[in-house]
Design an enzyme around this catalytic site. Structure first.
Site, PDB file in Angstrom:
ATOM      1  N   ASP A   1      46.234  38.971  28.350  1.00  0.00           N
ATOM      2  CA  ASP A   1      45.837  38.969  29.557  1.00  0.00           C
ATOM      3  C   ASP A   1      44.404  39.478  29.508  1.00  0.00           C
ATOM      4  O   ASP A   1      44.222  40.049  30.793  1.00  0.00           O
ATOM      5  CB  ASP A   1      46.518  39.249  30.977  1.00  0.00           C
ATOM      6  CG  ASP A   1      46.323  38.623  31.906  1.00  0.00           C
ATOM      7  OD1 ASP A   1      45.687  37.280  32.093  1.00  0.00           O
ATOM      8  OD2 ASP A   1      46.565  39.016  33.276  1.00  0.00           O
TER       9      ASP A   1
ATOM     10  N   LYS B   1      40.661  39.760  30.195  1.00  0.00           N
ATOM     11  CA  LYS B   1      39.720  38.924  31.131  1.00  0.00           C
ATOM     12  C   LYS B   1      38.719  39.766  31.865  1.00  0.00           C
ATOM     13  O   LYS B   1      38.970  41.224  31.851  1.00  0.00           O
ATOM     14  CB  LYS B   1      40.359  38.087  32.163  1.00  0.00           C
ATOM     15  CG  LYS B   1      41.501  38.944  33.047  1.00  0.00           C
ATOM     16  CD  LYS B   1      42.285  37.919  33.941  1.00  0.00           C
ATOM     17  CE  LYS B   1      43.287  38.504  34.506  1.00  0.00           C
ATOM     18  NZ  LYS B   1      44.316  37.844  35.172  1.00  0.00           N
TER      19      LYS B   1
ATOM     20  N   ASN C   1      40.226  42.893  34.003  1.00  0.00           N
ATOM     21  CA  ASN C   1      41.044  43.974  33.236  1.00  0.00           C
ATOM     22  C   ASN C   1      40.040  44.779  32.447  1.00  0.00           C
ATOM     23  O   ASN C   1      40.614  45.626  31.714  1.00  0.00           O
ATOM     24  CB  ASN C   1      42.178  43.308  32.405  1.00  0.00           C
ATOM     25  CG  ASN C   1      43.120  42.908  33.263  1.00  0.00           C
ATOM     26  OD1 ASN C   1      43.319  43.108  34.316  1.00  0.00           O
ATOM     27  ND2 ASN C   1      44.022  41.780  32.582  1.00  0.00           N
TER      28      ASN C   1
ATOM     29  N   ASP D   1      45.876  47.119  32.467  1.00  0.00           N
ATOM     30  CA  ASP D   1      46.781  46.023  32.884  1.00  0.00           C
ATOM     31  C   ASP D   1      47.676  45.633  31.658  1.00  0.00           C
ATOM     32  O   ASP D   1      47.110  44.335  31.291  1.00  0.00           O
ATOM     33  CB  ASP D   1      46.096  45.134  33.637  1.00  0.00           C
ATOM     34  CG  ASP D   1      47.227  44.124  34.521  1.00  0.00           C
ATOM     35  OD1 ASP D   1      48.442  44.257  34.089  1.00  0.00           O
ATOM     36  OD2 ASP D   1      46.947  43.415  35.406  1.00  0.00           O
TER      37      ASP D   1
ATOM     38  N   THR E   1      45.712  33.768  31.870  1.00  0.00           N
ATOM     39  CA  THR E   1      44.918  33.282  32.838  1.00  0.00           C
ATOM     40  C   THR E   1      44.415  32.021  32.446  1.00  0.00           C
ATOM     41  O   THR E   1      43.558  32.112  31.202  1.00  0.00           O
ATOM     42  CB  THR E   1      44.085  34.417  33.356  1.00  0.00           C
ATOM     43  OG1 THR E   1      44.767  35.598  33.804  1.00  0.00           O
ATOM     44  CG2 THR E   1      43.056  33.837  34.615  1.00  0.00           C
TER      45      THR E   1
END
Length: 477
Positions: A136, A138, A141, A157, A177
């Site tokens: 994840d 992105k 984060n 995260d 995501t």
């Protein structure tokens, strides 16, 4: 301080301070270690509200975070279970999101973008060396250790992170995501560490021009773009970007994960390791302006989803919005984690099949195990009235269903399940009933049904159903 699982009470070691952020099942607060005076961020999870599946995910996140000790990763210092709460004590990172910091700078160039990407790649390379795939990666984060100039970029995260063996490729579920998902995840192919590099490529593209390589309001068209690797470098904004930067992006956004550059190779790319000689030093005002708009769209989407959570009580795992700048919730606004939802949908279908089997066989005892005592229903036999409770249904079990000695077969066709958070679901389907009539002839009937399931004290129960079709006791309850 080494990461550990403490047996002492949290309040004996730390003093809680102000709130930094909040999720559906957790809250983040600043805390001070009493013995040293050092400040940390405590993510406090109410374990009484977690399902068994969420407990497993929490344990996985804590296990992974305990393993990771790197200057570019938000570090877990302590993990304490204490009277219905689990406390994860992390670095207190106060610099906010990297992308928000960039738009506040007076000067931003390719050299700055290269330095940011180097730190991101350092964190990813470290994770991959330790058998961890983030899944994840992105902008939300990517945080800064402090507000000081030149503060370290930190990857945060690990709520969706997984453990892999070596270069293992497997189907670990549909997670991530939308705009940052790799083609192999969208194709539902086996995947592994290369998914993080793809996300790095998307982030690098945004760092250079302020907008993403793949974009469409329609998610199906967005996914088609990603699977095709359909991005370009439009003029005039890309005309001033060096060929080496584009080369690195191309290496990261290769739709074939086997040919995609890995993290250690990317760190050796000239645009990263020889940035002073290769990367352009001109200020990129257009990038900053576009990035401001990009950030605003992200924040707006987050605000909308925050309102949805507040008013609809969505599960934190399906729509969980991050609001604090320190340690953030383990899944964010647009994050998808489909392996769990798929399993729960299958569970609802199986429960519905069990319920229909109890009806078909006239087994009232089994039926009552699966339905709420205050079950509500609309069905043709009630002539448009809402039925509450089980007495109406018991009449048919006692006088019709239990006395039927002719073969009956029931099938569910085209089931569609809507998950309503962690503890509720709706299933709609066509129910096909095959039976032998009084003349010994085969008959097939169908009805359309909708059932609402709710989990109470860990047990799923049917709380409402609506059945269309003709007035027919053979169709059941």
């Amino acid at each position: 301080m080494a990461a550990q699982t403490s047996t002492a009470k949290f309040s004996d070691i730390y003093e809680l301070k102000e709130e930094l952020g909040k999720g559906a099942f957790s809250i983040v607060k600043r805390c001070v270690q009493k013995a040293s005076g050092l400040e940390f961020a405590a993510k406090i999870i109410n374990t009484k509200k977690l399902s068994a599946r969420d407990h497993q995910k929490l344990e996985r996140e804590a296990r992974i975070c305990r393993l990771l000790k790197h200057t570019n990763i938000v570090r877990l210092h302590d993990s304490i279970q204490d009277e219905g709460f689990h406390y994860l004590v992390f670095d207190l990172v106060t610099g906010g999101e990297l992308f928000e910091d960039i738009v506040a700078r007076e000067f931003y160039s390719e050299v700055d973008a290269s330095h940011c990407m180097q730190q991101i790649l350092e964190s990813v390379s470290y994770c991959h060396q330790h058998g961890i795939v983030h899944r994840d990666l992105k902008p939300e984060n990517l945080l800064l250790a402090s507000k000081a100039k030149g503060a370290a970029v930190k990857l945060a995260d690990f709520g969706l992170a997984i453990e892999v063996q070596g270069e293992q490729q497997a189907w670990f579920g549909f997670a991530g995501t939308p705009g940052y998902l790799s083609p192999e995840v969208l194709r539902k192919d086996p995947y592994g560490k290369p998914v993080d590099i793809w996300a790095c490529g998307v982030v690098l593209y945004i760092l250079l021009v302020g907008y993403p390589p793949f974009w469409d309001e329609d998610q199906h068209r967005l996914y088609a773009q990603i699977k095709a690797g359909a991005y370009d470098y439009p003029s005039p904004e890309w005309d001033t970007v060096t060929p080496e930067a584009k080369n690195l992006i191309n290496s990261m956004l290769n739709v074939n994960p086997a040919k995609r550059i890995n993290a250690s190779e990317a760190l050796k790319h000239p645009w990263i390791c020889q940035r002073e000689r290769i990367a352009a030093v001109v200020h990129r005002q257009e990038t900053v302006d576009c990035l401001k708009k990009f950030n605003a769209r992200r924040k707006l989407k987050g605000a909308i989803l925050t309102t949805m959570i507040a008013t609809r009580n969505f599960s934190s795992r399906s729509l969980n919005v991050k609001k604090n700048d320190a340690i953030k919730e383990s899944t964010e606004s647009n994050t998808i984690e489909d392996e769990d939802s798929k399993g729960r949908k299958q569970e609802i279908i199986k429960l519905t099949e069990q319920l229909l089997q109890a009806i078909t066989s006239g087994d009232y005892g089994e039926y009552t195990k699966l339905v709420d005592p205050h079950l509500t229903s609309f069905e043709p036999e009630a002539l448009g009235n809402l039925i509450v409770g089980l007495d109406f249904h018991k009449f048919y079990f006692d006088h019709v269903l239990s006395k039927n000695n002719k073969p009956v077969n029931t099938s569910i066709l085209n089931p569609h399940v809507h998950l309503l958070g962690e503890d509720a679901a709706c299933i709609a389907y066509v129910r096909l009933t095959q039976l032998i009539d009084r003349d010994g002839l085969p008959v097939t009937k169908h009805t359309e049904e909708t059932r609402i399931w709710q989990r109470k004290d860990g047990k799923w129960q049917n709380v409402h159903f609506h059945r269309s079709g003709t007035n027919s006791t053979e169709a059941g309850k």
